[in-house]
Design a protein around this motif. Sequence first.
Motif, PDB file in Angstrom:
ATOM      1  N   PRO A   1       0.645  -1.267  -0.158  1.00 34.23           N
ATOM      2  CA  PRO A   1       0.399   0.031   0.069  1.00 34.23           C
ATOM      3  C   PRO A   1       0.820   1.108   0.208  1.00 34.23           C
ATOM      4  CG  PRO A   1      -0.152  -0.888   1.854  1.00 34.23           C
ATOM      5  CD  PRO A   1       0.807  -2.048   1.300  1.00 34.23           C
ATOM      6  N   SER A   2       0.466   2.498  -0.947  1.00 29.98           N
ATOM      7  CA  SER A   2       0.821   3.760  -1.049  1.00 29.98           C
ATOM      8  C   SER A   2       0.324   4.756   0.061  1.00 29.98           C
ATOM      9  CB  SER A   2       1.466   4.339  -2.422  1.00 29.98           C
ATOM     10  OG  SER A   2       0.237   4.269  -2.376  1.00 29.98           O
ATOM     11  N   TYR A   3       0.578   5.488   1.200  1.00 29.82           N
ATOM     12  CA  TYR A   3       0.372   5.893   1.641  1.00 29.82           C
ATOM     13  C   TYR A   3       0.248   7.629   1.604  1.00 29.82           C
ATOM     14  CZ  TYR A   3      -0.037   2.296   5.153  1.00 29.82           C
ATOM     15  OH  TYR A   3      -0.005   0.821   5.130  1.00 29.82           O
ATOM     16  N   LYS A   4      -0.480   8.567   0.665  1.00 31.96           N
ATOM     17  CA  LYS A   4      -0.818   9.606   0.364  1.00 31.96           C
ATOM     18  C   LYS A   4      -0.420  10.539   1.362  1.00 31.96           C
ATOM     19  CE  LYS A   4      -3.200  13.148  -2.351  1.00 31.96           C
ATOM     20  NZ  LYS A   4      -3.834  13.029  -3.977  1.00 31.96           N
ATOM     21  N   GLU A   5       0.232  11.326   1.037  1.00 30.91           N
ATOM     22  CA  GLU A   5       1.093  12.592   1.640  1.00 30.91           C
ATOM     23  C   GLU A   5       0.260  14.362   1.919  1.00 30.91           C
ATOM     24  OE1 GLU A   5       3.787  12.238   4.217  1.00 30.91           O
ATOM     25  OE2 GLU A   5       4.357  10.139   3.623  1.00 30.91           O
TER      26      GLU A   5
END
Length: 121
Positions: free
Chosen positions: A32-36
Motif C-alpha cells: 500500500p502507498s500512503y498519500k502525503e
Amino acid sequence: MSAKLFVIAALVAVASAAPSPDSPPSYGPPPPSYKEPGMPYDFAYAVKDDYSGNDFAHNENSDGQVTSGSYRVLLPDGRTQIVTFTADHHNGYVAEVAYEGEASYPPPAKPSYGPPPPAYA
C-alpha cells in the motif's frame, strides 16, 4: 568436457537465482502507498526584456488542497496570452484562456524569382 561444465554452471546459476522459501512472494498486489498531505506554497516570477522581446510571468499558490494561479506570455503575433487556472483532485485542471491586444503580422515579402536581369549600358 566443456559442455558438461557449461551445464553444471548453468544449473548452479539457476539454483542460486531461485528465491529462498522464507522470502515473500513476488506476485500479488503492490504494497500500500500512503498519500502525503499537500504542502502550502506560494511563488511568482516575471521577465520583461525589451532587448530580446521576452515578456512572460507566472504566479501560483496552494493551500495544500487547491492550487490556483495564472501565467502570461507575449505571443509572436503581438498579443498577450493570459491563462488563469485552478487544480485539485476533485475537478482536475481547469483553465480559462484570454488574449489581450490585436494580432499583427508583417507585410508579406515580395516574391523573388531569381537573379535580376543583367543591366546593359
